[in-house]
Design a protein around this motif. Structure first.
Motif, mmCIF file in Angstrom:
data_model
loop_
_atom_site.group_PDB
_atom_site.id
_atom_site.type_symbol
_atom_site.label_atom_id
_atom_site.label_comp_id
_atom_site.label_asym_id
_atom_site.label_seq_id
_atom_site.Cartn_x
_atom_site.Cartn_y
_atom_site.Cartn_z
ATOM 1 N N ASN A 30 -9.253 -48.431 -24.204
ATOM 2 C CA ASN A 30 -10.139 -47.665 -25.034
ATOM 3 C C ASN A 30 -9.776 -47.064 -26.280
ATOM 4 O O ASN A 30 -10.486 -46.776 -27.197
ATOM 5 C CB ASN A 30 -10.751 -46.142 -23.948
ATOM 6 C CG ASN A 30 -11.583 -46.823 -22.946
ATOM 7 O OD1 ASN A 30 -12.604 -47.267 -23.081
ATOM 8 N ND2 ASN A 30 -11.233 -46.212 -21.758
ATOM 9 N N TYR A 35 -12.494 -44.404 -27.940
ATOM 10 C CA TYR A 35 -11.916 -42.980 -28.243
ATOM 11 C C TYR A 35 -11.041 -43.027 -26.995
ATOM 12 O O TYR A 35 -11.007 -43.659 -25.848
ATOM 13 C CB TYR A 35 -13.036 -41.890 -28.448
ATOM 14 C CG TYR A 35 -14.237 -41.890 -27.412
ATOM 15 C CD1 TYR A 35 -14.132 -41.819 -26.033
ATOM 16 C CD2 TYR A 35 -15.466 -42.109 -27.775
ATOM 17 C CE1 TYR A 35 -15.062 -41.781 -25.069
ATOM 18 C CE2 TYR A 35 -16.621 -42.301 -26.918
ATOM 19 C CZ TYR A 35 -16.317 -42.194 -25.605
ATOM 20 O OH TYR A 35 -17.754 -42.135 -24.971
ATOM 21 N N MET A 37 -9.619 -42.054 -23.613
ATOM 22 C CA MET A 37 -10.468 -41.716 -22.276
ATOM 23 C C MET A 37 -9.678 -42.468 -21.389
ATOM 24 O O MET A 37 -9.655 -43.713 -21.241
ATOM 25 C CB MET A 37 -11.829 -42.226 -22.283
ATOM 26 C CG MET A 37 -12.605 -41.799 -20.759
ATOM 27 S SD MET A 37 -14.289 -42.063 -20.895
ATOM 28 C CE MET A 37 -14.486 -43.935 -21.113
ATOM 29 N N THR A 48 -11.049 -38.708 -18.597
ATOM 30 C CA THR A 48 -10.560 -37.576 -19.465
ATOM 31 C C THR A 48 -11.491 -37.684 -20.730
ATOM 32 O O THR A 48 -10.831 -37.762 -21.712
ATOM 33 C CB THR A 48 -8.898 -37.734 -20.057
ATOM 34 O OG1 THR A 48 -8.912 -39.004 -20.399
ATOM 35 C CG2 THR A 48 -8.090 -37.383 -18.843
ATOM 36 N N ARG A 49 -12.722 -37.458 -20.566
ATOM 37 C CA ARG A 49 -13.768 -37.159 -21.570
ATOM 38 C C ARG A 49 -14.771 -36.167 -21.294
ATOM 39 O O ARG A 49 -15.869 -36.563 -20.336
ATOM 40 C CB ARG A 49 -14.536 -38.768 -21.806
ATOM 41 C CG ARG A 49 -15.414 -38.494 -23.025
ATOM 42 C CD ARG A 49 -14.720 -38.323 -24.166
ATOM 43 N NE ARG A 49 -15.565 -38.509 -25.561
ATOM 44 C CZ ARG A 49 -15.172 -38.291 -26.764
ATOM 45 N NH1 ARG A 49 -13.833 -38.080 -27.022
ATOM 46 N NH2 ARG A 49 -16.093 -38.381 -27.648
ATOM 47 N N ALA A 67 -20.554 -37.918 -16.840
ATOM 48 C CA ALA A 67 -20.036 -36.927 -17.478
ATOM 49 C C ALA A 67 -21.089 -35.757 -17.496
ATOM 50 O O ALA A 67 -22.437 -35.975 -17.602
ATOM 51 C CB ALA A 67 -19.598 -37.055 -18.922
#
Length: 252
Positions: A30, A35, A37, A48-49, A67
């Motif tokens: 990523n 970005y 993640m 982790t987003r 999310a």
């Protein structure tokens, strides 16, 4: 009743299903096109987003991450990967947004939908660029944001001029970018994406991405993927932040 929309895209990619999977389903992958993640490799794992959870995990074919946000929005990012031949894969990529609260102003919803459509197109293109030129190379992600939102398209026009883009620039054009940093080294780049909303440049060791905030009345920002082995993330972030903050006062 919930309000929702979907963005769906399909593309052939110059990579095997496993290479595509490594690009979309791992933190290292990523960093090279999307970005930061990291993804915990299991259904129910965390990504982790924001407050994100893995809801589909079938390597190397299916991945979905959902999310949620405090304002009542949730979105699901999904990938479906299929082999085409020995060196090509087909990726079906989608984002499903749902809002369960009240949208007070129609433009807020319309802006989210417009931003989602356009960002998916840019990132989908960036994935192909990454797989074609940088697959498997460690990446450093550098991001910077101009202070304060802008609604003036002239601000992004000034950024384009400072980059060295001609008014009639087009995808495929090549020019020399004077990248910021202590050495201010000239870098030969090619324009790989160009629109009113984004500028994408590809160098020998980087994918440079610039985002026009005036389209959605948010700050202009950048998110670069740097592949040079000696990249210092802190130094690069500081240099590009200073460059971005100075764009409105300096011309090339």
């Amino acid at each position: 009743m919930p309000r929702e929309f979907e963005v769906r895209r399909e593309q052939d990619l110059p990579a095997t299903p496993q290479q595509v999977w490594d690009a979309v389903a791992t933190g290292a992958g990523n960093l090279g096109w999307l970005y930061p993640m990291d993804i915990e490799p299991r259904v129910g794992g965390k990504a982790t987003r924001g407050d994100a959870t893995v809801v589909d995990w079938e390597p190397p074919r299916h991945l979905a991450v959902r999310a949620t946000q405090e304002d009542g929005f949730s979105n699901t990012l999904s990938y479906h990967i299929e082999p085409v031949d020995d060196r090509t894969s087909r990726l079906r990529m989608g984002i499903h947004w749902v809002h369960t609260g009240v949208v007070d102003e129609a433009w807020a919803w319309d802006a989210k939908a417009d931003a989602a459509e356009k960002h998916v197109d840019l990132y989908q293109h960036g994935l192909a660029e990454y797989l074609r030129y940088f697959a498997g190379r460690p990446a450093v992600y550098v991001t910077a944001r101009r202070t304060g939102p802008t609604a003036d398209p002239a601000d992004f026009a000034a950024l384009r001029r400072r980059l060295g883009l001609a008014d009639d620039a087009a995808v495929g054009d090549r020019f020399t970018l004077l990248a910021p940093g202590p050495d201010r080294d000239p870098v030969e780049v090619v324009v790989d994406w160009l629109s009113a909303d984004f500028v994408g440049l590809r160098g020998p060791h980087a994918l440079y991405r610039f985002f026009n905030g005036s389209t959605w009345n948010v700050p202009i920002w950048l998110g670069h993927h740097l592949f040079a082995e000696d990249t210092d993330e802190q130094q690069a972030t500081k240099a590009w932040t200073a460059w971005l903050d100075d764009t409105h006062t300096q011309e090339p």
